[in-house]
Each structure stands twice: as structure tokens, then as C-alpha cells.
Design an enzyme around this catalytic site. Structure first.
Site, PDB file in Angstrom:
ATOM      1  N   HIS A 141      27.554 -11.947  76.518  1.00  0.00           N
ATOM      2  CA  HIS A 141      28.643 -12.569  76.992  1.00  0.00           C
ATOM      3  C   HIS A 141      28.950 -12.446  78.621  1.00  0.00           C
ATOM      4  O   HIS A 141      29.665 -13.029  79.213  1.00  0.00           O
ATOM      5  CB  HIS A 141      29.767 -11.696  76.331  1.00  0.00           C
ATOM      6  N   ASP A 171      24.945  -9.920  70.648  1.00  0.00           N
ATOM      7  CA  ASP A 171      25.695  -9.868  72.126  1.00  0.00           C
ATOM      8  C   ASP A 171      24.501  -9.044  73.023  1.00  0.00           C
ATOM      9  O   ASP A 171      24.942  -8.392  73.988  1.00  0.00           O
ATOM     10  CB  ASP A 171      26.766  -9.042  72.381  1.00  0.00           C
ATOM     11  N   SER A 254      29.756  -3.980  81.221  1.00  0.00           N
ATOM     12  CA  SER A 254      29.090  -4.629  80.179  1.00  0.00           C
ATOM     13  C   SER A 254      27.556  -4.784  80.659  1.00  0.00           C
ATOM     14  O   SER A 254      27.354  -5.664  81.762  1.00  0.00           O
ATOM     15  CB  SER A 254      29.650  -6.013  79.801  1.00  0.00           C
TER      16      SER A 254
END
Length: 467
Positions: A141, A171, A254
Site C-alpha cells: 500500500h 501487503d 509503513s
């Protein structure tokens, strides 16, 4: 009086002599016992050995030194947070993703759509290199919907990056930077992270998180392993087997590193639980789960996006099966093929209607957008491997792999151009909260003819599916 004094002196003398004899007897007995023990142990001359005044002190010193060595070794196996951060910083990078952002509006001429670019920040971890590329692990993402990617290293130098491979189902993504685009000075300052075993970590073990929080640059937080094997509900479904930590994981973290106190990578930071009633619940993909996937992605060829008119198509119409739909109808999550098209030039006879696509060339896909993003880098005439879930006669789904030669996009007529690949509208710093999923796509799939979807509602679709 003289007799009394004499008796007292005699008693004292007797006591001294008797005490001395007892001490001597005990000493001789102890010494002989030591001699006996040493002889039984194979020492040829225990008397000479014990007569040296330096033996016992040196033995004691040696024992103490050994204990000190063990203690120092035990303490030295774990570093301080500062030491872990200093050692790991050269392996952590900041990633800037120029994301496509589509904004709907109105004018005097009616509804209009405007596409712009907005920067989003995330993190990555250098995990290796090949002959020509530096390889960086991050989250899918963080890099999705990108027009361009830029990587910033520890010395604040930057380089353009490309997506080498992705697995949307977990992911994860692997980003590459050409070694020729990195200066010799920077290459001396960066290094690949050492990967540790997340399986060896226990609840309560201390950890350190490093990432590009809020896009301000690398920052360090610390905490402990709060739980292992957590299944977390996200907007894209359930992420399974995650590490939970109370080390602060903020937007921009992230794709960053979760480290043990030896400075080894034991997780890729992926999300945090955001709620006014929640404090300190961050999540990471365990290294034990990520390592094999990243290794597989590293074997892919890094591809540039192909001009739209030259892109290959599978020659199918598809519908997304999201997590809720998959659970409701006992289906695998993926991309459902409801029609195989002819006259696209694709050699797709190995595909059957009602197959569910889960991977393309080993890269996991959940949605039509995932699939289109991958196919945009393949030309017509190229062969690809599709991983499918196909029902047998008992209704059980089995995984299988087939090969398809891609057809030509130009062979399709009436294509609306809308393939369910609209960009996310929640830019931000490599958002931990992944873009909100819509219902399973009823838009044209890859290789669509632009025909109206024959299913007017989800219930119609699944009534047809059950037949």
C-alpha cells in the site's frame, strides 16, 4: 594459693595442647582426603600440587574470570536502543510515492473528473542487491497507484526507484534502485539489514521500530512484543499472523523495520490500530512470513510500464470477490472470471469461466486494480503464469497454475477505459489505513469488451454463480 594457680595453668596448657592436636588431626585428615580425591582423579603428585601457594588463588581467579566472561557475553548479546538504531539506520530508507489522485467535481458543463498527483510518504528496508539493483522491502500500500517513486538514504541523497514485484494478498512489495543511480559515497554508507527469526521472539521481548514517521525523516521508537500471530481485520480483509507491538507505529512507518535487540529485522511494520480508545497497538509482518515472499519477488524481472496501446490483456471479464463476499459464499478471495472472451488474440484456452485468479507470475492479487497494475507492465504476445482456484465436482476449490499468452488491447472494441483501477483518495504518509475497498468490482476486467455487466446485482451474480 600456689596450688590453685598451678592447677589453672596446667588446665590452660592442656587445653592449648589438646586444641592444637585436634586442629592438626583435622587438617591432616582433610589434606589426606584431598590427596585421596586427587589421586582418584588421576593426579600423580597431589602433595606437590597443593604445596604450591599460587595454585588455589589462580584457580579462583580463573573461575572468577570465566564467570565474568560468561556475564559479559550474555550482556553483550543484546544492544541498547541507541546501538540498535545506529547500526540499523543505514539499512532503512524513506520512500516518497507520487500518487494519482482523482477528484470528482461539478461545473456548469456537468460532472467533471480531475486527476492530480499528491506525495505520500512511507518507509523501506534494504534487504539485498543483485548485479545491477539494490533491493528494498516495503508494503504494497506504500507504492500502489504510483506515478513515480523516490528513495532517500541515510545521507539524505535520493534516487529514483521502480516496483520490482508485489504481493497484495500480504501487503508486501519489493522496490529496486539501479546501483548506477547511487553514488559511490552513498553506497559506502548503506547496507542490507541482517534478517533475524521472528519465530524465536517471545511475548515481552524488547523491540525497536524505525521508520519515516509523518514524512519527517527516520525516527526511532521502542517497546515490546505484545502478542504474536494476531489476525487483524482491515478494510481489505483479515491480515493473519501479525506481530503486535506497543512500539509506536505512526503514519509513514509503513514498510519500516521492526528489530530485535541484536539489530536484526524481525518484522515489516504494516499498520496501527487507530481509535480514541486504543493506545499502543501496532502490527508488523513477521520476518518468517515475509522472507520467502521477498525472495520470490527478487527473482522477477523489473519492468517499466508499457504504453497503453501495447499492453497485453488476458481476454476475460472479471468481478472482484472481496473478503465479506468470499466468507458469505464460501469462496476464495480473488478475481472471479465470469466470461472468457474471443478474438482478443490471447491464447487463454487454459482459463475457464468461474475460475478465481489469485496470482500473476507469482505475485498475489486480490482485486481487478491489482491485476491491471501488474498487466500494465506486460506487452501483447508475452506469456504469463496465472494461479487459479478452480472448483472440482465436489465443490472444493483446488489451486492450479496455467499459462496464458496475452492478447492485444487494441483488439478490444468499445472499451470504456474504466477498469476499476481508480486511485485511492486518502493520500497521506504511506497510509497505514489502506484505501477503503468498494464492493466487488462490476467494472470491466482486463480484456473487457466494455459490455454491460450481465449481473444487475450481487444476488443475481451469485445466483448465477451457484447454478
Amino acid at each position: 594459693m600456689k596450688k590453685i594457680i598451678g592447677v589453672i595453668l596446667s588446665a590452660l596448657l592442656f587445653g592449648l595442647v589438646a586444641g592444637g592436636m585436634m586442629v592438626g588431626v583435622n587438617y591432616i585428615a582433610q589434606e589426606r582426603n584431598i590427596y585421596s580425591i586427587l589421586r582418584d582423579s588421576g593426579v600423580e603428585n597431589p602433595e606437590a600440587m597443593l604445596s604450591s601457594p599460587s595454585v588455589m588463588p589462580e584457580t579462583e581467579k580463573s573461575t572468577q574470570a570465566s564467570e565474568n566472561t560468561v556475564t559479559a557475553s550474555s550482556q553483550g548479546s543484546e544492544k541498547t536502543v541507541a546501538e540498535v538504531a545506529k547500526e540499523a539506520m543505514p539499512s532503512v530508507v524513506a520512500i516518497t510515492n507520487m500518487m494519482r489522485y482523482q477528484q470528482n467535481g461539478f461545473s456548469i458543463f456537468g460532472e467533471v473528473q480531475k486527476e492530480t498527483e499528491l506525495p505520500a510518504s512511507g518507509s523501506g528496508v534494504i534487504v539485498g542487491q543483485n548485479d545491477t539493483e539494490l533491493l528494498i522491502a516495503t508494503n504494497n500500500h506504500v507504492i500502489q497507484d504510483s506515478n513515480s517513486l523516490t528513495v532517500s538514504f541515510i545521507d539524505e541523497s535520493t534516487a529514483n526507484a521502480q516496483v520490482k514485484g508485489t504481493d497484495a494478498t500480504v501487503d508486501l512489495a519489493l522496490v529496486s534502485v539501479k546501483l548506477s543511480d547511487i553514488s559511490p559515497e552513498t553506497r559506502e554508507k548503506i547496507k542490507a539489514i541482517k534478517v533475524g527469526s521472528s519465530d524465536d521472539m517471545e511475548v515481552g521481548d524488547p523491540v525497536v521500530a524505525i521508520g519515516n514517521a509523518l514524512g519527517y525523516g527516520q525516527s526511532v521508537t521502542s517497546g515490546i512484543i505484545s502478542a504474536k500471530n494476531r489476525d487483524v481485520q482491515t478494510k481489505e480483509g483479515v491480515s493473519k499472523g501479525l506481530i503486535q507491538t506497543d512500539a509506536a507505529i505512526n503514519p509513514g512507518n509503513s514498510g519500516g523495520a521492526l528489530l530485535n535487540m541484536q539489530g536484526e529485522l524481525i518484522g515489516i511494520n504494516v499498520a496501527k490500530y487507530a481509535d480514541t480508545d486504543v493506545e499502543g497497538m501496532g502490527y508488523s509482518i513477521p520476518s518468517s512470513a515475509a522472507e520467502g515472499i521477498l525472495s520470490s519477488l527478487s527473482n522477477l524481472t523489473t519492468r517499466d510500464k508499457v504504453p497503453e496501446g501495447e499492453q497485453g490483456v488476458l481476454g476475460v471479464q472479471v468481478k472482484d470477490i472481496d473478503a465479506q463476499t468470499a466468507e458469505s459464499f464460501a469462496m476464495p478471495k480473488g478475481i472471479y472470471i465470469f466470461k472468457v472472451l474471443e478474438d482478443t488474440g490471447a491464447e487463454n484456452s487454459a482459463i475457464q469461466e468461474r475460475d478465481i485468479i489469485t496470482k500473476l507470475d507469482g505475485q498475489g492479487v486480490y482485486t481487478t486494480a491489482d491485476l491491471k497494475s501488474l498487466l500494465s507492465k506486460y506487452r501483447a504476445g508475452e506469456e504469463v503464469r496465472l494461479t487459479l482456484m478452480r472448483q472440482d465436482g465436489s465443490g472444493k476449490y483446488n489451486e492450479m497454475e496455467v499459462k496464458v499468452v496475452l492478447g492485444k488491447a487494441s483488439a478490444l472494441s468499445g472499451n470504456t477505459g474504466n477498469n476499476g483501477n481508480a486511485p485511492s483518495q486518502n493520500g497521506g504518509q504511506g497510509n497505514q489505513n489502506t484505501p477503503e475497498e468498494t464492493e466487488p468490482s462490476t467494472e470491466n476486467g482486463n480484456g473487457s469488451t466494455g459490455e454491460e455487466n450481465p449481473f444487475k446485482s450481487f444476488q443475481d451474480f451469485f445466483n448465477e454463480y451457484k447454478r
